[in-house]
Design a protein around this motif. Sequence first.
Motif, PDB file in Angstrom:
ATOM      1  N   UNK A 197       0.787  -1.265   0.006  1.00 58.66           N
ATOM      2  CA  UNK A 197       0.304  -0.052   0.214  1.00 58.66           C
ATOM      3  C   UNK A 197       0.744   1.155   0.199  1.00 58.66           C
ATOM      4  N   UNK A 198       1.817   1.420   1.022  1.00 54.01           N
ATOM      5  CA  UNK A 198       2.807   2.404   0.998  1.00 54.01           C
ATOM      6  C   UNK A 198       3.471   2.493  -0.375  1.00 54.01           C
ATOM      7  N   UNK A 199       3.961   1.615  -1.150  1.00 50.17           N
ATOM      8  CA  UNK A 199       4.582   1.741  -2.463  1.00 50.17           C
ATOM      9  C   UNK A 199       3.831   2.171  -3.356  1.00 50.17           C
ATOM     10  N   UNK A 259       7.158   4.167   5.862  1.00 48.31           N
ATOM     11  CA  UNK A 259       6.607   5.174   5.269  1.00 48.31           C
ATOM     12  C   UNK A 259       6.925   6.593   5.467  1.00 48.31           C
ATOM     13  N   UNK A 260       7.130   6.925   6.673  1.00 52.21           N
ATOM     14  CA  UNK A 260       7.686   8.108   7.221  1.00 52.21           C
ATOM     15  C   UNK A 260       9.089   8.439   6.683  1.00 52.21           C
ATOM     16  N   UNK A 261       9.742   7.332   6.878  1.00 52.14           N
ATOM     17  CA  UNK A 261      11.315   7.740   6.660  1.00 52.14           C
ATOM     18  C   UNK A 261      11.300   7.966   4.676  1.00 52.14           C
ATOM     19  N   UNK A 262      10.527   7.260   4.299  1.00 52.88           N
ATOM     20  CA  UNK A 262      10.431   7.224   2.659  1.00 52.88           C
ATOM     21  C   UNK A 262       9.739   8.497   2.314  1.00 52.88           C
ATOM     22  N   UNK A 263       8.796   8.894   2.912  1.00 50.24           N
ATOM     23  CA  UNK A 263       8.370  10.232   2.395  1.00 50.24           C
ATOM     24  C   UNK A 263       9.173  11.367   2.739  1.00 50.24           C
ATOM     25  N   UNK A 264       9.910  11.321   3.824  1.00 52.14           N
ATOM     26  CA  UNK A 264      11.007  12.292   4.114  1.00 52.14           C
ATOM     27  C   UNK A 264      12.070  12.556   2.895  1.00 52.14           C
ATOM     28  N   UNK A 265      12.587  11.196   2.366  1.00 51.12           N
ATOM     29  CA  UNK A 265      13.538  11.526   1.288  1.00 51.12           C
ATOM     30  C   UNK A 265      12.831  11.856   0.126  1.00 51.12           C
ATOM     31  N   UNK A 266      11.602  11.321  -0.033  1.00 47.26           N
ATOM     32  CA  UNK A 266      11.015  11.624  -1.218  1.00 47.26           C
ATOM     33  C   UNK A 266      10.734  13.110  -1.476  1.00 47.26           C
ATOM     34  N   UNK A 396      12.944   9.938  -9.404  1.00 45.07           N
ATOM     35  CA  UNK A 396      13.811   9.071  -8.899  1.00 45.07           C
ATOM     36  C   UNK A 396      13.823   9.163  -7.461  1.00 45.07           C
ATOM     37  N   UNK A 397      13.445  10.233  -6.713  1.00 46.88           N
ATOM     38  CA  UNK A 397      13.103  10.487  -5.388  1.00 46.88           C
ATOM     39  C   UNK A 397      11.865   9.361  -4.955  1.00 46.88           C
ATOM     40  N   UNK A 398      10.829   9.352  -5.845  1.00 47.44           N
ATOM     41  CA  UNK A 398       9.901   8.558  -5.535  1.00 47.44           C
ATOM     42  C   UNK A 398      10.071   7.190  -5.253  1.00 47.44           C
ATOM     43  N   UNK A 399      11.206   6.576  -6.235  1.00 48.03           N
ATOM     44  CA  UNK A 399      11.813   5.146  -5.969  1.00 48.03           C
ATOM     45  C   UNK A 399      12.658   5.110  -4.904  1.00 48.03           C
ATOM     46  N   UNK A 400      13.394   6.046  -4.683  1.00 51.10           N
ATOM     47  CA  UNK A 400      14.443   6.043  -3.594  1.00 51.10           C
ATOM     48  C   UNK A 400      13.685   5.973  -2.314  1.00 51.10           C
ATOM     49  N   UNK A 401      12.446   6.724  -2.254  1.00 45.85           N
ATOM     50  CA  UNK A 401      11.477   6.727  -1.025  1.00 45.85           C
ATOM     51  C   UNK A 401      11.075   5.409  -0.669  1.00 45.85           C
ATOM     52  N   UNK A 402      10.610   4.558  -1.800  1.00 46.04           N
ATOM     53  CA  UNK A 402       9.928   3.352  -1.657  1.00 46.04           C
ATOM     54  C   UNK A 402      10.941   2.211  -1.163  1.00 46.04           C
ATOM     55  N   UNK A 403      12.144   2.499  -1.941  1.00 43.39           N
ATOM     56  CA  UNK A 403      13.335   1.311  -1.568  1.00 43.39           C
ATOM     57  C   UNK A 403      13.697   1.684  -0.086  1.00 43.39           C
TER      58      UNK A 403
END
Length: 462
Positions: A197-199, A259-266, A396-403
């Motif tokens: 879901x988060x991805x 999800x919070x970590x990925x959102x921050x990076x995104x 690219x930032x969307x993918x990095x956030x998911x990873x």
Amino acid sequence: MTEYSVFIAMLVSIIVIVKKDIETAFLRVWIPFFLLVPFIFWVHVPLAADYNFMSAAVFPILFSLVRDKAKEIRIGPMEALLLMYVVLRVVADFLGRGYSDAQHYAHYMVSSVIGPFLLGRYIINSRRMDIETARSFVLMFLLLFPVFLYEAKFWVSPIYQLLSPLFPNSYSSVSIRYGIARTAGTFEHPILACIMIVAVYRLHRWLSWQGVWEQTQAGWLGWIQKQLKRFPFDFKYQISIVLIVMALMTISRGPWIGAFAGATLTMVGNAKDRKKWLIIVVVVFLVGGIAGQTALDAYITPKEGEILSDEAQTMLYRKVMIEQYKEFLMAKFWTGWGLTTVPKIQGMESVDNAFFLMALQHGVLAPAMFALIFVYAIISQVKFGLAAAPGQAPIGFTFSGIFLMCFVAFSTVYMGSQTEPMLFLLLGWGESIKNRKEGAENGTGISTAKTPTSFSFRRVLY
């Protein structure tokens, strides 16, 4: 014999390829079977391998892809890492379980690792496919929302109820927390469901930043968009609410933190000064990680006479579990025990850490290579996103956030069900956007070579 119904997916895939093309088969056949049908429904074909609906659908697409695009296939750094990872795990499985089981595992790796990577790398090969693929994923989860509501009330997925009579060996389970059923949908486990879901939420947000949801949608998305006009908020916010509610219904802390970590990076990709904010975020992650680990140790260490809460006991379980299983890890440090032959400790049958479980199964080199793939993917996607023009939202930032989210979440759960194919599809997709030659893309995945101002979309899933 009813288990052989999985090959309906293969038949549909072949028909669509013959009548349309592999892109249509990917969007209208593979993605729906991949997301809407649980992997628990599978069949063992004697002298061959195991198939589920997703793997049955993917092989005709892979055959057509290799036949038509063999000259385009290149071996880059990610492909080399992927091949080493697959060979390492298959060889280790051969040493742990023997030829027959390793052969079946190799078949699984082709359908769930190499196959999805190739789909992402060579089928999602344009901005149109970026958008249509992301839209297809969002659509599938909008269709799954009623399934989640049903499961929350009746503690069983209606899709399982519908298909289980065809698969006598299938089973369903429910996880309860706070007296509430944690929904898993078609993904076998609530944590795995939340990762998916988060991805998809991150893909949805990228579509929002591209202005896709402001347009009138076609097909099922158009019908849903029309029905939701009677409710407040714009369509993009309605989708956000649905996906957030679905994630909350899983009651899964690990993916929430990820999800919070990925959102921050995104969100660094949307900043005016990306490099400055990237440095700030990295420092915050390092300090927060150290502080978080200290707080976690204090939280799961009971004081004299104190009884730990259920949440603390769950976290403590993972720590104690790793300590208990270390003896087995050291016994076969380099090769592991095999995919299904890891010794079990009574009362600790669940190894809730994908990296540690991978080491037990196939030796420490397997999770090391897996982590290296993650690190390379995150760094290369961030580097790619930094090249985007100011004011754009780099994919690219969307993918990095998911990873990054997956990296955090997999420390709390095994990597199973749809999460593994999804991850490698995204890895291939990420490589695709970095290596396109249709024009200068400046880190966004959007070609600047005569890019039209408006886009038409084919109907996805009628």
